[in-house]
Write a protein that holds these residues in place. Sequence first.
Motif, PDB file in Angstrom:
ATOM      1  N   GLU A  95      65.386  23.266  65.865  1.00 44.98           N
ATOM      2  CA  GLU A  95      66.163  24.119  64.965  1.00 44.98           C
ATOM      3  C   GLU A  95      66.274  23.493  63.579  1.00 44.98           C
ATOM      4  O   GLU A  95      66.179  24.191  62.559  1.00 44.98           O
ATOM      5  CB  GLU A  95      67.559  24.360  65.544  1.00 44.98           C
ATOM      6  CG  GLU A  95      67.587  25.318  66.729  1.00 44.98           C
ATOM      7  CD  GLU A  95      67.144  26.719  66.340  1.00 44.98           C
ATOM      8  OE1 GLU A  95      67.442  27.145  65.201  1.00 44.98           O
ATOM      9  OE2 GLU A  95      66.480  27.369  67.164  1.00 44.98           O
ATOM     10  N   ARG A  96      66.452  22.178  63.525  1.00 42.70           N
ATOM     11  CA  ARG A  96      66.565  21.517  62.225  1.00 42.70           C
ATOM     12  C   ARG A  96      65.223  21.505  61.495  1.00 42.70           C
ATOM     13  O   ARG A  96      65.188  21.623  60.265  1.00 42.70           O
ATOM     14  CB  ARG A  96      67.113  20.106  62.415  1.00 42.70           C
ATOM     15  CG  ARG A  96      68.570  20.093  62.889  1.00 42.70           C
ATOM     16  CD  ARG A  96      69.208  18.724  62.803  1.00 42.70           C
ATOM     17  NE  ARG A  96      68.767  17.822  63.847  1.00 42.70           N
ATOM     18  CZ  ARG A  96      69.320  17.754  65.058  1.00 42.70           C
ATOM     19  NH1 ARG A  96      70.328  18.551  65.381  1.00 42.70           N
ATOM     20  NH2 ARG A  96      68.893  16.879  65.952  1.00 42.70           N
ATOM     21  N   VAL A  97      64.134  21.380  62.239  1.00 43.63           N
ATOM     22  CA  VAL A  97      62.809  21.451  61.607  1.00 43.63           C
ATOM     23  C   VAL A  97      62.572  22.859  61.063  1.00 43.63           C
ATOM     24  O   VAL A  97      62.040  23.037  59.953  1.00 43.63           O
ATOM     25  CB  VAL A  97      61.709  21.050  62.607  1.00 43.63           C
ATOM     26  CG1 VAL A  97      60.316  21.327  62.025  1.00 43.63           C
ATOM     27  CG2 VAL A  97      61.832  19.575  62.973  1.00 43.63           C
ATOM     28  N   LEU A  98      62.979  23.877  61.813  1.00 42.01           N
ATOM     29  CA  LEU A  98      62.841  25.257  61.348  1.00 42.01           C
ATOM     30  C   LEU A  98      63.660  25.497  60.082  1.00 42.01           C
ATOM     31  O   LEU A  98      63.210  26.178  59.146  1.00 42.01           O
ATOM     32  CB  LEU A  98      63.281  26.226  62.453  1.00 42.01           C
ATOM     33  CG  LEU A  98      62.344  26.357  63.651  1.00 42.01           C
ATOM     34  CD1 LEU A  98      63.034  27.118  64.786  1.00 42.01           C
ATOM     35  CD2 LEU A  98      61.050  27.058  63.256  1.00 42.01           C
ATOM     36  N   ALA A  99      64.872  24.923  60.045  1.00 40.82           N
ATOM     37  CA  ALA A  99      65.715  25.072  58.856  1.00 40.82           C
ATOM     38  C   ALA A  99      65.080  24.386  57.660  1.00 40.82           C
ATOM     39  O   ALA A  99      65.112  24.914  56.528  1.00 40.82           O
ATOM     40  CB  ALA A  99      67.104  24.499  59.123  1.00 40.82           C
ATOM     41  N   ALA A 100      64.481  23.222  57.880  1.00 43.60           N
ATOM     42  CA  ALA A 100      63.799  22.515  56.793  1.00 43.60           C
ATOM     43  C   ALA A 100      62.613  23.317  56.295  1.00 43.60           C
ATOM     44  O   ALA A 100      62.335  23.362  55.081  1.00 43.60           O
ATOM     45  CB  ALA A 100      63.353  21.137  57.273  1.00 43.60           C
ATOM     46  N   TYR A 101      61.909  23.958  57.212  1.00 42.60           N
ATOM     47  CA  TYR A 101      60.764  24.805  56.829  1.00 42.60           C
ATOM     48  C   TYR A 101      61.221  25.975  55.970  1.00 42.60           C
ATOM     49  O   TYR A 101      60.636  26.274  54.923  1.00 42.60           O
ATOM     50  CB  TYR A 101      60.071  25.305  58.099  1.00 42.60           C
ATOM     51  CG  TYR A 101      59.046  26.396  57.878  1.00 42.60           C
ATOM     52  CD1 TYR A 101      57.812  26.110  57.300  1.00 42.60           C
ATOM     53  CD2 TYR A 101      59.311  27.707  58.272  1.00 42.60           C
ATOM     54  CE1 TYR A 101      56.869  27.108  57.113  1.00 42.60           C
ATOM     55  CE2 TYR A 101      58.372  28.710  58.095  1.00 42.60           C
ATOM     56  CZ  TYR A 101      57.152  28.406  57.514  1.00 42.60           C
ATOM     57  OH  TYR A 101      56.228  29.401  57.323  1.00 42.60           O
ATOM     58  N   ALA A 102      62.302  26.630  56.393  1.00 41.35           N
ATOM     59  CA  ALA A 102      62.788  27.797  55.659  1.00 41.35           C
ATOM     60  C   ALA A 102      63.248  27.433  54.252  1.00 41.35           C
ATOM     61  O   ALA A 102      63.165  28.256  53.326  1.00 41.35           O
ATOM     62  CB  ALA A 102      63.934  28.454  56.425  1.00 41.35           C
ATOM     63  N   ALA A 103      63.713  26.190  54.054  1.00 36.64           N
ATOM     64  CA  ALA A 103      64.249  25.775  52.760  1.00 36.64           C
ATOM     65  C   ALA A 103      63.215  25.089  51.877  1.00 36.64           C
ATOM     66  O   ALA A 103      63.523  24.713  50.748  1.00 36.64           O
ATOM     67  CB  ALA A 103      65.433  24.834  52.974  1.00 36.64           C
ATOM     68  N   SER A 104      61.998  24.920  52.380  1.00 36.48           N
ATOM     69  CA  SER A 104      61.003  24.139  51.643  1.00 36.48           C
ATOM     70  C   SER A 104      60.031  25.020  50.890  1.00 36.48           C
ATOM     71  O   SER A 104      59.975  26.242  51.075  1.00 36.48           O
ATOM     72  CB  SER A 104      60.220  23.245  52.613  1.00 36.48           C
ATOM     73  OG  SER A 104      59.285  24.012  53.340  1.00 36.48           O
ATOM     74  N   ALA A 105      59.223  24.371  50.060  1.00 37.82           N
ATOM     75  CA  ALA A 105      58.188  25.076  49.317  1.00 37.82           C
ATOM     76  C   ALA A 105      57.070  25.547  50.234  1.00 37.82           C
ATOM     77  O   ALA A 105      56.231  26.362  49.832  1.00 37.82           O
ATOM     78  CB  ALA A 105      57.616  24.165  48.227  1.00 37.82           C
ATOM     79  N   GLU A 106      57.057  25.014  51.482  1.00 38.79           N
ATOM     80  CA  GLU A 106      56.015  25.384  52.428  1.00 38.79           C
ATOM     81  C   GLU A 106      56.353  26.657  53.198  1.00 38.79           C
ATOM     82  O   GLU A 106      55.540  27.131  53.989  1.00 38.79           O
ATOM     83  CB  GLU A 106      55.804  24.238  53.434  1.00 38.79           C
ATOM     84  CG  GLU A 106      55.501  22.891  52.797  1.00 38.79           C
ATOM     85  CD  GLU A 106      54.205  22.908  52.006  1.00 38.79           C
ATOM     86  OE1 GLU A 106      53.233  23.526  52.461  1.00 38.79           O
ATOM     87  OE2 GLU A 106      54.196  22.284  50.921  1.00 38.79           O
ATOM     88  N   ALA A 107      57.546  27.205  52.988  1.00 44.00           N
ATOM     89  CA  ALA A 107      57.967  28.401  53.716  1.00 44.00           C
ATOM     90  C   ALA A 107      56.971  29.533  53.481  1.00 44.00           C
ATOM     91  O   ALA A 107      56.574  29.807  52.347  1.00 44.00           O
ATOM     92  CB  ALA A 107      59.358  28.827  53.282  1.00 44.00           C
ATOM     93  N   GLY A 108      56.585  30.188  54.558  1.00 41.43           N
ATOM     94  CA  GLY A 108      55.612  31.269  54.469  1.00 41.43           C
ATOM     95  C   GLY A 108      54.200  30.843  54.763  1.00 41.43           C
ATOM     96  O   GLY A 108      53.318  31.706  54.932  1.00 41.43           O
ATOM     97  N   ASP A 109      53.959  29.553  54.801  1.00 40.72           N
ATOM     98  CA  ASP A 109      52.612  29.076  55.125  1.00 40.72           C
ATOM     99  C   ASP A 109      52.245  29.556  56.530  1.00 40.72           C
ATOM    100  O   ASP A 109      52.920  29.205  57.499  1.00 40.72           O
ATOM    101  CB  ASP A 109      52.564  27.549  55.058  1.00 40.72           C
ATOM    102  CG  ASP A 109      51.190  26.995  55.356  1.00 40.72           C
ATOM    103  OD1 ASP A 109      50.777  27.053  56.537  1.00 40.72           O
ATOM    104  OD2 ASP A 109      50.531  26.490  54.429  1.00 40.72           O
ATOM    105  N   PRO A 110      51.180  30.366  56.683  1.00 38.89           N
ATOM    106  CA  PRO A 110      50.891  30.958  57.998  1.00 38.89           C
ATOM    107  C   PRO A 110      50.482  29.935  59.052  1.00 38.89           C
ATOM    108  O   PRO A 110      50.762  30.123  60.238  1.00 38.89           O
ATOM    109  CB  PRO A 110      49.742  31.924  57.699  1.00 38.89           C
ATOM    110  CG  PRO A 110      49.108  31.402  56.437  1.00 38.89           C
ATOM    111  CD  PRO A 110      50.230  30.816  55.646  1.00 38.89           C
ATOM    112  N   VAL A 111      49.815  28.857  58.648  1.00 38.33           N
ATOM    113  CA  VAL A 111      49.402  27.845  59.614  1.00 38.33           C
ATOM    114  C   VAL A 111      50.615  27.121  60.170  1.00 38.33           C
ATOM    115  O   VAL A 111      50.753  26.927  61.392  1.00 38.33           O
ATOM    116  CB  VAL A 111      48.419  26.844  58.972  1.00 38.33           C
ATOM    117  CG1 VAL A 111      48.088  25.722  59.955  1.00 38.33           C
ATOM    118  CG2 VAL A 111      47.145  27.559  58.548  1.00 38.33           C
ATOM    119  N   LEU A 112      51.537  26.744  59.286  1.00 35.71           N
ATOM    120  CA  LEU A 112      52.755  26.077  59.745  1.00 35.71           C
ATOM    121  C   LEU A 112      53.596  27.010  60.597  1.00 35.71           C
ATOM    122  O   LEU A 112      54.187  26.595  61.597  1.00 35.71           O
ATOM    123  CB  LEU A 112      53.575  25.580  58.548  1.00 35.71           C
ATOM    124  CG  LEU A 112      53.117  24.277  57.899  1.00 35.71           C
ATOM    125  CD1 LEU A 112      53.970  23.968  56.677  1.00 35.71           C
ATOM    126  CD2 LEU A 112      53.203  23.130  58.901  1.00 35.71           C
TER     127      LEU A 112
END
Length: 400
Positions: free
Chosen positions: A270-287
């Motif tokens: 859950e914390r990794v998902l939150a970091a993803y949503a808040a990062s510049a990488e959000a939306g990257d389809p591979v991630l």
Amino acid sequence: MDFSFGAEDGELRARARAWLTGHLVGPYADAVGLGGPGSEHEEVPARRAWERELGRGGWIGQGWDAPDGAYGQRRLSLTGQVVWAEEYAALRAPGRVGHIGENLLAPTLLAYGSREQQGRFLPGIARGEELWCQGYSEPGAGSDLAAVRTRAVRDRADGRYRVTGQKIWTSLAEDADWCFVLARTEPGSRRHRGLSFLLVRMDQPGRVEVRPIRQMSGTSEFNEVYFDGAEADGAVGAEGDGWTVAMGLLALERGVSTLVQQIGFAAELERVLAAYAASAEAGDPVLRERLVRQWAELRTMRWNALRTLGDGGGPGAPSVAKLLWGGWHKRLGELAVAVRGAAATAGPAPWAPGLPYERGLDEGQRLFLFTRADTIYGGSDEIQRNIIAERVLGLPKESR
């Protein structure tokens, strides 16, 4: 398999949550969310006291194969143990420092130990007063445990064993009161023969020395332990039957605790998902695809763990579980830095004066560094695959 929770489990869930909420106060509140793999250095005094608090509540030893209250513990059904584990993890109660004694040694004593040994050691574990560590691996005898070289000689005068040798990767050795040690008691014996399972007090100045192993994360979860004529309280099982006892312990190692571990994994995800949503990488389809796969694999692990709790899962179940969670957690550590992009590479200068290295790392960086070891410790992936191939699938043994 039908693994369902009944009304009594709902009542237990309410009682467990109320007890935990009412007791996670004062110094214990400061230890909430702290401790456990990768963070064993955190709030150790408070976590030791918390073990005694759990003992007073009767929450240690719920799954022991012993009558309810025989050692001060409450006996819970399998679903009840899962309920307690889920509530414990949901409230982020302090990481356990007594789990090796409770989940490894105690079931082994109940299966192989004498009544005297059970009466001597189980009450202290159930009260949270005596902590244990595991003396298996050695330099040159890690995954190949049968290559153990630590030796023990029985003293003719008092009948006690004197243990001499070195163990390594010993979790919680700095804080443990006792260590169960696999040692060679038959001179000239080789491989699985001539080994005994001994119980050794850690507080033996000049005879037992603990040296922390500094890791690349900056913490010291693991230790080297040196024995120089250390006295052993006695052997569990007959002398020379240590391999049978040691393997029996490993078979008991992964039970309800596997589900507790997965609840912690879910919180990390859950914390990794939150970091993803808040990062510049959000939306990257591979991630995004990697994260979805990570979520799906965790759900699969949970159902597999519940299934094996119910039917035992067969002789390869522990190896399958280790392969699943070890690889999964390592990939989660890689995702923890991948979702941050280039920012994840920034951190403090290693060993900067006045700054403990581990405190300068963020949670994702610590997760990445620590999980590099997940597919190695506790039995490497190669060893687990060999066990499955040879003992479950009946394939030819690996040539030596």
